[in-house]
Design a protein around this motif. Structure first.
Motif, mmCIF file in Angstrom:
data_model
loop_
_atom_site.group_PDB
_atom_site.id
_atom_site.type_symbol
_atom_site.label_atom_id
_atom_site.label_comp_id
_atom_site.label_asym_id
_atom_site.label_seq_id
_atom_site.Cartn_x
_atom_site.Cartn_y
_atom_site.Cartn_z
ATOM 1 N N ASN A 195 -14.119 77.873 33.205
ATOM 2 C CA ASN A 195 -13.517 76.985 34.217
ATOM 3 C C ASN A 195 -12.080 76.598 33.858
ATOM 4 O O ASN A 195 -11.772 75.445 33.549
ATOM 5 C CB ASN A 195 -14.368 75.730 34.425
ATOM 6 C CG ASN A 195 -15.770 76.052 34.899
ATOM 7 O OD1 ASN A 195 -15.984 77.016 35.622
ATOM 8 N ND2 ASN A 195 -16.736 75.243 34.483
ATOM 9 N N THR A 197 -8.133 76.587 35.332
ATOM 10 C CA THR A 197 -7.314 76.657 36.541
ATOM 11 C C THR A 197 -5.848 76.457 36.174
ATOM 12 O O THR A 197 -5.490 75.478 35.511
ATOM 13 C CB THR A 197 -7.734 75.571 37.551
ATOM 14 O OG1 THR A 197 -9.096 75.801 37.948
ATOM 15 C CG2 THR A 197 -6.840 75.612 38.782
ATOM 16 N N ARG A 199 -2.020 76.429 38.074
ATOM 17 C CA ARG A 199 -1.315 76.401 39.349
ATOM 18 C C ARG A 199 0.196 76.344 39.123
ATOM 19 O O ARG A 199 0.683 75.521 38.344
ATOM 20 C CB ARG A 199 -1.737 75.181 40.181
ATOM 21 C CG ARG A 199 -3.206 75.141 40.545
ATOM 22 C CD ARG A 199 -3.492 74.015 41.540
ATOM 23 N NE ARG A 199 -4.910 73.936 41.866
ATOM 24 C CZ ARG A 199 -5.738 73.021 41.368
ATOM 25 N NH1 ARG A 199 -5.277 72.107 40.531
ATOM 26 N NH2 ARG A 199 -7.008 73.016 41.704
ATOM 27 N N THR A 216 -9.169 80.605 37.643
ATOM 28 C CA THR A 216 -8.368 80.487 38.858
ATOM 29 C C THR A 216 -6.897 80.441 38.486
ATOM 30 O O THR A 216 -6.482 79.621 37.661
ATOM 31 C CB THR A 216 -8.734 79.212 39.646
ATOM 32 O OG1 THR A 216 -10.105 79.293 40.054
ATOM 33 C CG2 THR A 216 -7.852 79.069 40.875
ATOM 34 N N GLU A 218 -3.315 80.190 40.656
ATOM 35 C CA GLU A 218 -2.723 80.010 41.973
ATOM 36 C C GLU A 218 -1.203 80.030 41.866
ATOM 37 O O GLU A 218 -0.611 79.187 41.202
ATOM 38 C CB GLU A 218 -3.178 78.683 42.590
ATOM 39 C CG GLU A 218 -4.678 78.571 42.816
ATOM 40 C CD GLU A 218 -5.082 77.226 43.389
ATOM 41 O OE1 GLU A 218 -4.177 76.412 43.690
ATOM 42 O OE2 GLU A 218 -6.287 76.989 43.525
ATOM 43 N N ASN A 236 -10.527 84.008 40.619
ATOM 44 C CA ASN A 236 -9.844 83.799 41.895
ATOM 45 C C ASN A 236 -8.357 83.720 41.573
ATOM 46 O O ASN A 236 -7.844 82.660 41.213
ATOM 47 C CB ASN A 236 -10.331 82.539 42.589
ATOM 48 C CG ASN A 236 -9.708 82.346 43.950
ATOM 49 O OD1 ASN A 236 -9.046 83.234 44.469
ATOM 50 N ND2 ASN A 236 -9.903 81.178 44.529
#
Length: 279
Positions: A195, A197, A199, A216, A218, A236
């Motif tokens: 997990n 992430t 960005r 993730t 982004e 993702n």
């Protein structure tokens, strides 16, 4: 509040067990553990010149204070502490602490700092040292520069914003990490974690983001990234560029701007489980 001002405090446990006391313009030297077991204290414009100054301390505010080189292992097993406008030149600090806040801290020898700590808040600060915050949890960081390898190993529940990490092997063995608007330069980011992430981050890394479940990215850029995303599942990913090469992602979606080498070994993974889109 009791005031102790303009004093040189020497000898072991020089101000042991102080309660509701303000220390102003004092020097603690030539004796270990001067403020051990103290509660509800303030330390302003002081110098810690020897070892273990703030062990087992609860509710302290330390401002405009200098930890000299021998002020090592300065804060261990302490809770609820504000460190503000301080300069620290001693390693192995803030071990197994709880609820520690840094504002405008400059730390020149931050080796092995914040190990096993819980509840860390850092703003507008700088640190240089390896193995920062190993096995720490509940970390919030904003506008922080770190020069040092192997940070945040084994950490959980981390939020980092507007920062810069010049760090090899960051975020290994982690769980629940969010990084935003941050630059990272270093090899092997995020291995064996869950997990993660990122960005709006700019990342320069060799073999970044491998062996991860739940990744993730982004609007990130990965520069000089070869063999990225190896054996990552549930990805993702949306990159504003294309790395040099991608190797054996397990599952998820990857969207790139540009093209790169894609290595898919059907003996190891099922390529149909990952969608790779080029723009």
């Amino acid at each position: 509040m009791k005031l102790v001002e303009n004093q040189v405090l020497e000898g072991e446990r020089a101000a042991y067990g102080s309660k509701e006391t303000l220390f102003r313009n004092c020097t603690f030297q030539n004796g270990e553990s001067p403020l051990k077991e103290s509660d509800d204290i303030e330390v302003n414009d002081c110098t810690f010149a020897y070892k273990y100054p703030l062990w087992y301390v609860n509710n302290a505010k330390v401002r405009n204070t200098h930890w000299e080189t021998m002020g090592r292992s300065g804060v261990w097993y302490s809770k609820h502490m504000l460190i503000e406008d301080c300069v620290i030149d001693a390693p192995k600090n803030f071990r197994r602490t709880e609820d520690i806040t840094w504002n405008r801290v400059k730390y020149s020898d931050a080796d092995e700092v914040f190990w096993g700590a819980k509840g860390i808040k850092i703003t507008d600060s700088y640190a240089k040292g390896d193995y920062f915050a190993m096995n720490a949890s509940d970390v919030e960081i904003d506008n922080f520069v770190l020069d040092g390898n192997y940070p945040f190993d084994g950490c959980s529940n981390i939020i980092i914003k507007n920062s810069k990490l010049n760090s090899k092997d960051s975020f290994w063995n982690c769980n629940n990490v969010i990084v935003e608007n941050t630059e990272i330069e270093g090899e092997y980011i995020g291995w064996n974690s869950k997990n993660l992430t990122f960005r709006n981050c700019k990342i320069k890394s060799h073999q970044a983001f491998c062996y991860i479940d739940g990744l993730t990215l982004e609007n990130c850029i990965i520069e000089e990234g070869d063999l990225v995303f190896e054996l990552c599942s549930n990805v993702n990913i949306s990159l504003a560029n294309a790395p040099m090469s991608i190797k054996n992602p397990i599952s998820g979606r990857i969207k790139l701007k540009g093209r790169c080498e894609i290595i898919l070994d059907e003996k190891i993974i099922d390529p149909s489980q990952t969608s790779i889109i080029f723009e």
